[in-house]
Each structure stands twice: as C-alpha cells, then as structure tokens.
Enzyme design. Structure first.
Site, PDB file in Angstrom:
ATOM      1  N   THR A  73       0.991  -1.065   0.220  1.00 44.88           N
ATOM      2  CA  THR A  73      -0.046  -0.005   0.156  1.00 44.88           C
ATOM      3  C   THR A  73       0.742   1.222   0.063  1.00 44.88           C
ATOM      4  O   THR A  73       2.075   1.377   0.409  1.00 44.88           O
ATOM      5  CB  THR A  73      -0.946   0.127   1.045  1.00 44.88           C
ATOM      6  OG1 THR A  73      -1.859   1.178   1.045  1.00 44.88           O
ATOM      7  CG2 THR A  73      -0.339  -0.070   2.511  1.00 44.88           C
ATOM      8  N   LYS A  99      -0.003   3.549   4.177  1.00 43.63           N
ATOM      9  CA  LYS A  99       0.604   3.265   5.582  1.00 43.63           C
ATOM     10  C   LYS A  99       1.738   3.989   5.995  1.00 43.63           C
ATOM     11  O   LYS A  99       1.885   5.139   5.995  1.00 43.63           O
ATOM     12  CB  LYS A  99       0.339   1.864   6.081  1.00 43.63           C
ATOM     13  CG  LYS A  99      -1.237   1.586   5.677  1.00 43.63           C
ATOM     14  CD  LYS A  99      -1.476   0.339   6.189  1.00 43.63           C
ATOM     15  CE  LYS A  99      -2.976  -0.347   5.542  1.00 43.63           C
ATOM     16  NZ  LYS A  99      -3.977   0.348   6.059  1.00 43.63           N
TER      17      LYS A  99
HETATM   18  N1  PLP Z   1      -4.004  -5.552   3.232  1.00 40.71           N
HETATM   19  C1  PLP Z   1      -4.207  -5.653   4.473  1.00 40.71           C
HETATM   20  C2  PLP Z   1      -3.179  -6.711   5.462  1.00 40.71           C
HETATM   21  C3  PLP Z   1      -4.576  -4.541   5.270  1.00 40.71           C
HETATM   22  O1  PLP Z   1      -4.664  -4.453   6.540  1.00 40.71           O
HETATM   23  C4  PLP Z   1      -5.234  -3.341   4.456  1.00 40.71           C
HETATM   24  C5  PLP Z   1      -5.656  -2.298   4.888  1.00 40.71           C
HETATM   25  O2  PLP Z   1      -5.743  -2.009   6.176  1.00 40.71           O
HETATM   26  C6  PLP Z   1      -5.337  -3.464   3.028  1.00 40.71           C
HETATM   27  C7  PLP Z   1      -4.729  -4.646   2.500  1.00 40.71           C
HETATM   28  C8  PLP Z   1      -5.863  -2.438   2.256  1.00 40.71           C
HETATM   29  O3  PLP Z   1      -4.927  -1.486   1.988  1.00 40.71           O
HETATM   30  P1  PLP Z   1      -5.405   0.152   1.822  1.00 40.71           P
HETATM   31  O4  PLP Z   1      -5.948   0.653   3.269  1.00 40.71           O
HETATM   32  O5  PLP Z   1      -4.494   0.911   1.015  1.00 40.71           O
HETATM   33  O6  PLP Z   1      -6.952  -0.154   0.880  1.00 40.71           O
END
Ligand code: PLP
Length: 405
Positions: free
Chosen positions: A246, A249
């Site tokens: 991502t 974060k």
């Molecule tokens: N994968 C995991 C393990 C996550 O915890 C999250 C979101 O918190 C995502 C994917 C999704 O990411 P994004 O917040 O960029 O949509």
C-alpha cells in the site's frame, strides 16, 4: 418485504453486540502528528488528542518533502488525471512510481491501483479466477481484501491455520501436483503484529509448485534496508511471485500496488477489471507516494526510531502488567476480550484522557479476542507513553479488566 425493518433491525443488532462502528471526527494538523484535533459530537467543540492507532506509521503523511511534492503536482498538473489508465489517464508520475516500486522489491515490473484493498481484489482475484481450476491456500488471518478477492474469483479456497507450516504442507500434499495453486499470506499480520515464516512458505511453494502471493501492506517502508518489507529483511523477495503493498500506511499517502515479473504484471494490467475500469490516481497522490518511497529507500532514521519506540512502549506496558499481546513488530495489541468493554475502554480513554485508540472487534478479529491496537510511531514521546500507560491502568481498574497473566 419490509425494507425499513430490515435495515433498522440489522443496525440495532450491531448496537446490541457492541459492534456498531462510530467514527472519530479528527482533523490532523500539519507538523503535529501524532496529535490531532478531535471534534466532540455532543458539544461540537474541538480539543487536542493523541492518536495511538494511526497507520501513518512513520508520520510520512506530514513529511514536508512529501507534502511539497503533492502540492507542486496538483498545481502543475491539476486535481485529477481525467481518465482510466487506458483512456488518457496515464502520466509520467505513474510510470516512474511503478518503476520505483518494482526496483524497491527487486522485481521486473510494478502496477499501481487506487488502494491496497483494490490491488488485492484485482491482482489476487484475477490470478485465481483465470488460472484454470486454481485453488488458493489462504492463511486463516488474511485481510478482508484477500478474502473478498478469493470469493469474487470463485476459485476453491483452502484455509490453513495461521502461520502453521505443518498444516499448510498437509493441505498442499493432498492436492493434485498439476493443479494451479496460490499461497496467499501476509508478511506482518496487522491485528496480531506477528510475522509470517516467509522462507518456509517459499520452500513449500517450490516443493509443491505453487505461486506465492504476499501482502506486505503493514511492512513496506518499515522493514528491510530500503523499506522493501519483511521479504527484503529476510532476503526472500526474489522467491515471491507477487508482492502487494500500500502507499497509504508507511508511505503516508493513498493507493496500492503489486510488484512481480513483467508477464504477471502485464497479465493483471490486461485482465483485471478493478484496474482497467477505474480512474487512475491523481498527480498529487502519485507524486507524494513517489517522494515517500524514494525517501524511505535511503533513510533509515524513521525505521530505527519506530522500532525503538515500539520496544519502549512494550517495556512500559510490561512493567505496568497490562496484557499486551507479545509481538515482534511495531504493532502492539492489548487484549480486552469483549466487544462492549473494548468499546467502553476506548470511550474512557478518549473522554477522560484525550487518548484515541479505536476498539478492534469482530469481524476484524475473532470474538473473544477484541483488543485495542496501538501503533507507536517515531513521533510518540516518552511523555505520551507514560500518559498512555497511566490512562490504561486507570481504565483497566475502572472496568475490572484482567491484567497480564
Ligand atoms: N491488506 C492488509 C493486510 C490491510 O490491513 C489493508 C488495510 O488496512 C489492506 C490490505 C488495504 O490497504 P489500503 O488501506 O491501502 O486499501
């Protein structure tokens, strides 16, 4: 059909179980992270609180060079790109960011999406749906976006117990060696704060001819010499077929991506509906993310400080006998074990102590393991931590919650 009762009853059952989600109305103030202004819904007044559950893990969302890059891109190029990647929406920044992300993970190519959720849905979903008779082996604690991808793909899903390599192998062994398989897992589990045994999973994938799909959302920017995640730290990135991450974060912006070999990336680019039929990321976000990735490739300072701060918080919680769930990572969950009391603890911390931590309840975590999930960052001071620990002690006493065993 009585539509009105259906919606009202569904919502009241959430209230009864203590699972109704209330959003804290926050305004972040540039340069103040992890402090923010909280607007009280009853009085309409704002007051300063300390945020303890932000996934802007390193404060890069308020890094001056990132903010500058975003502002300049918006002023130079405008607010949006005006199209999908295929129809007039691709620009130089997208191309550069994809190259930068591929390089970060030592892969041939990268592909960006509008969020990490969408990147999982699009990439994992499209691979599982198109590999004929594919089966996905999925860690029990995988994120909702991967679960949704598997559901959407209609591929068979086999869940293996969390980080349990004997269970994974016994499930792989039973499958036809010729059948396409994907092992889908995370490197750092967001609600537990533990790491996957990436090397062992790669050994099993090689032995049973499976593809590996690794979600590094809670690790990119944070682990590895260049912020390539746990797979970089463990020197396993070259063995992973698809790394997903991502930009929202550790990189402090928004958007998601995959990095893989050129054919896999080209395949997802060409077949994934959730990539093709949506407007591309705007210049501001793309430029900000590009700057954050470049910055964290070179700078160790934020990563080192994050680890030091996480260790300091764990040691203070231990001394206070508060029941934090031992994690090796920067994520520090404290167990409450009941949805209603988890909500109450969070409310008391906010109302009485100006500390904001969102309660984590079912379905994000299994019932009976409800928790407060703390994410200490480089900018939390010793004083912030001492205030937090005192506030937690008072809250634990008031709600008669269990101390550490
Ligand atoms: N994968 C995991 C393990 C996550 O915890 C999250 C979101 O918190 C995502 C994917 C999704 O990411 P994004 O917040 O960029 O949509």
């Amino acid at each position: 059909m009585d539509y009105a009762s259906f919606f009202a009853d569904s919502l009241s059952s959430l209230h009864e179980e203590g699972r109704y989600r209330v959003f804290a109305n926050l305004e972040r103030v540039s340069g103040k992270h992890p402090k923010a202004m909280y607007r009280d819904p009853l009085t309409g007044q704002s007051r300063e609180i300390t945020v303890w559950c932000s996934n802007d893990y390193l404060g890069m969302g308020q890094n001056k060079t990132v903010q500058q890059a975003m502002a300049e891109a918006a002023l130079d190029q405008g607010a949006g790109v005006g199209g999908t990647r295929n129809i007039s929406g691709t620009n130089r920044l997208h191309v550069e960011l994809e190259r930068e992300l591929a390089d970060l993970h030592g892969k041939e190519a990268g592909l960006i999406f509008t969020s990490g959720y969408v990147s999982n849905l699009a990439a994992l979903g499209t691979l599982a749906a198109n590999l004929k008779d594919c089966v996905v082996l999925s860690d029990r604690l995988n994120h909702a976006s991967m679960i949704e991808a598997m559901r959407w793909s209609k591929a068979e899903k086999i869940i293996f117990e969390h980080n349990d390599m004997a269970d994974l192998e016994s499930k792989l062994r039973r499958l036809d060696p010729e059948r396409p398989k994907i092992i889908a897992f995370e490197s750092c589990y967001s609600m537990e704060g533990d790491f996957a045994p990436i090397g062992t999973i790669c050994d099993l994938a090689e032995k049973y001819n499976a593809l590996t799909y690794l979600d590094e959302v809670h690790a990119v920017g944070l682990y590895g010499l260049h912020g390539g995640g746990v797979s970089e730290r463990d020197q396993q990135a070259h063995r992973i077929d698809v790394i997903e991450g991502t930009l929202a974060k550790a990189f402090g912006c928004m958007g998601g991506y995959i990095a893989a070999n050129s054919d896999i990336v080209d395949f997802v680019r060409s077949y994934a509906s959730a990539f093709i039929f949506t407007t591309a990321l705007p210049p501001s976000l793309t430029a900000g993310a590009l700057q954050a990735v470049r910055h964290l490739k070179d700078s160790q300072q934020e990563r080192l400080k994050l680890q030091e701060r996480a260790a300091a918080l764990k040691s203070k919680l231990r001394a206070a006998q508060l029941p934090f769930m031992m994690s090796e990572s920067h994520i520090v969950p404290v167990l409450v074990g009941d949805a209603r009391r988890c909500r109450e603890a969070s409310d008391i911390l906010l109302e009485d102590h100006n500390i904001y931590v969102q309660p984590i309840n079912y379905p994000t975590v299994p019932r009976g393991t409800e928790r407060l999930r703390f994410t200490p960052g480089p900018l939390h001071t010793d004083e912030d931590m001492d205030n937090l620990v005192e506030a937690l002690k008072a809250t634990w006493e008031r709600l008669s919650l269990s101390a550490a065993a």
